[in-house]
Design a protein around this motif. Structure first.
Motif, short mmCIF file in Angstrom:
data_model
loop_
_atom_site.label_atom_id
_atom_site.label_comp_id
_atom_site.label_asym_id
_atom_site.label_seq_id
_atom_site.Cartn_x
_atom_site.Cartn_y
_atom_site.Cartn_z
N LEU A 68 16.61 14.76 -20.64
CA LEU A 68 17.70 15.47 -21.30
C LEU A 68 17.34 16.90 -21.69
N PRO A 69 16.12 17.17 -22.23
CA PRO A 69 15.78 18.56 -22.59
C PRO A 69 15.85 19.51 -21.40
N LYS A 70 15.41 19.05 -20.22
CA LYS A 70 15.48 19.90 -19.03
C LYS A 70 16.92 20.15 -18.62
N PHE A 71 17.76 19.12 -18.78
CA PHE A 71 19.18 19.28 -18.47
C PHE A 71 19.82 20.28 -19.43
N SER A 72 19.49 20.16 -20.71
CA SER A 72 20.02 21.08 -21.72
C SER A 72 19.61 22.51 -21.41
N GLU A 73 18.35 22.70 -21.04
CA GLU A 73 17.86 24.04 -20.70
C GLU A 73 18.58 24.58 -19.46
N PHE A 74 18.81 23.71 -18.48
CA PHE A 74 19.50 24.12 -17.27
C PHE A 74 20.92 24.57 -17.58
N VAL A 75 21.62 23.79 -18.40
CA VAL A 75 23.01 24.13 -18.76
C VAL A 75 23.06 25.50 -19.44
#
Length: 534
Positions: A68-75
């Protein structure tokens, strides 16, 4: 010219042809994939480097990222990297679930609403019951809104939390034409007996679907929309509401499905209604001034038990031209012929009457009594009567199941094939790597990994074979005409399954060969490590 040079030149020409398209066309092509994959096209050429920054279509599948943290950073990087002058035409959020996914979803939606979004599709399971953010209720650009749990498991749909819409929320969506709400909660804190209208300020709404929605704190749901054309109420029978008040002068199609009881009342004013579908366990309690334009009605009650109410419903449908009833309704009427003795047939415009069974488990003989036939057809002696045999119902049902199973297994095979090919490519790329002095320990771990993969491969192949056997068992029960529609796709499916299972075997073999290679490398390094002492 060498053939390989010709192929290279052809590929370059194809790339140039694609790159020469207008941005709008490229954006449309990229809209069919996720924004992550769209961004990966930047490596193609300088023409593609910034093309994604002006894309009006944003597709964020949560399962593109494991963490999830990587997804949040990507968004965050995507939203900050976009051309801020470019409006957002549509946003799709899929497979959002788990802790903090709500925050990311809200971040994306807030950005989209500030950029004049027109279409929003959200597939989300909130961590807790989540009151929808206020900005969602005010937009002069949003035309299509869909909130759904459809692609989650039945357990998750039933027991996980949902989005909450309160009656105090003001829906200022003047250009909204399509609204699809699945698995949301509609609530009122006042615990009122009044009918609540959540959609009164959506004056241009033409298509409304409420599916598996839970109601709380109010007794009646009003849907009063001047331009509404299509309305579906499916399983909106849990919770506090027992009255549905529908006023829709332009309504053409009405679909009502669910476990409704006689306590649920449907008050309907829809003079232009052309099609009515009702599927429920019990009788439909309906009150209406009349359906003057009714072309087709399909009424299916699994367990009808009140002949008086059935007759009242049929009388309200007196203008219908094509009527479909299930055998269980006919059976109930056949056991209550005295109620029809002094009532004329209400159907003066009937062109077609179709009778079918709900399930293959019905005990009804399939015959219609003379009294019931007279009641249904005497006023329209030229109407076409179609009695669907129970065997045909079973065949149609099994054919549909077989086709669905074939499609599901085909999708599974495609996913498995893509996964295996990616793994084999990665193994080939790692094949030339140099191994350090710790190779022996790493090799032990590799054997453990391989044993796990062999176990998973066995489970996967067994699962595929079981699914194929299940489909074959269904096909064996089909008559020749139905079998002919499914057999070709099943044969192709079996051939594809064989290809995928061969790839599974090849992948396992490749892993074993890689282990052997690493062992050989290890032994060679061990043999050359020791040097004679001086």
């Amino acid at each position: 010219m060498d053939s390989s040079d010709g192929k290279k030149r052809m590929n370059v020409e194809d790339d140039d042809r694609l790159s020469s398209l207008q941005d709008e066309l490229i954006h449309k092509i990229l809209s069919f994939i996720s924004i992550k994959h769209a961004i990966q096209t930047t490596v193609l050429s300088s023409r593609w480097r910034f093309i994604w920054t002006s894309m009006p279509y944003l597709n964020f599948p949560r399962d593109d990222f494991f963490e999830l943290p990587k997804f949040s950073e990507f968004v965050t990087r995507v939203l900050s990297g976009r051309n801020n002058q470019t409006e957002v035409s549509s946003v799709k959020l899929s497979n959002f679930r788990g802790k903090d996914s709500d925050v990311i979803a809200e971040q994306i939606m807030k950005y989209a609403f500030s950029h004049n979004i027109q279409q929003l599709d959200v597939e989300c399971l909130p961590q807790n019951n989540f009151e929808f953010p206020p900005f969602l209720f005010s937009s002069r650009s949003l035309k299509h809104l869909s909130l759904t749990k459809e692609n989650f498991s039945a357990y998750e749909r039933r027991y996980r939390s949902s989005y909450v819409f309160k009656a105090t929320s003001t829906w200022e969506l003047p250009v909204l034409t399509t609204l699809y709400l699945d698995g949301v909660t509609l609530c009122c804190d006042d615990n009122t007996d009044k009918c609540i209208d959540f959609f009164s300020k959506c004056a241009n709404l033409k298509n409304l679907t409420l599916k598996s929605c839970y109601t709380k704190g109010f007794k009646g749901l009003s849907i009063c929309l001047p331009l509404l054309s299509n309305l579906t109420l499916e399983d909106v029978c849990g919770g506090s509401v027992n009255v549905f008040n529908i006023v829709a002068p332009q309504l053409k199609n009405l679909n009502i499905r669910g476990v409704f009881t006689q306590d649920h009342q449907h008050l309907i004013s829809a003079p232009d209604l052309a099609f009515l579908l009702y599927e429920g366990l019990e009788n439909l309690s309906l009150s209406t001034p009349g359906f003057l334009s009714l072309e087709k009605a399909d009424i299916c009650v699994s367990y009808p038990h009140d002949a008086h109410q059935v007759l009242r419903l049929l009388q309200l449908l007196h203008n219908v031209k094509s009527l479909t009833l299930n055998l269980e309704i006919v059976e109930l009427l056949s056991s209550s012929v005295e109620l029809m003795s002094y009532q004329p047939s209400p159907f003066f415009n009937l062109k077609s009457l179709k009778i079918h069974a709900v399930t293959e488990f019905s005990h009804y003989s399939g015959k219609m009594s003379a009294e019931v036939k007279s009641y249904l057809l005497d006023s329209s002696p030229g109407a076409n009567l179609i009695m669907v045999p129970r065997e045909e119902i079973i065949a149609i049902k099994n054919t549909k199941f077989a086709q669905e199973f074939v499609s599901e297994l085909w999708e599974l095979l495609e996913q498995e094939k893509a996964r295996i090919e990616a793994k084999m490519t990665k193994t080939r790329e790692q094949g030339g790597a140099h191994f350090s002095e710790h190779i022996y320990k790493f090799n032990d771990m590799r054997w453990d990994y391989t044993s796990v993969q062999i176990k998973k491969a066995k489970e996967k192949t067994s699962d595929i074979i079981v699914k194929l056997q299940d489909i074959k068992s269904l096909l064996a029960e089909l008559p020749a005409s139905n079998l002919a529609t499914v057999q070709p796709s099943f044969s192709t499916l079996c051939a594809e399954a064989a290809i995928v299972m061969n790839k599974i075997t090849e992948c396992i073999k490749m892993g074993c060969d890689e282990n052997q290679r690493r062992l050989n490398t290890c032994f060679r390094e061990l043999a050359t490590t020791l040097q004679p002492s001086s």
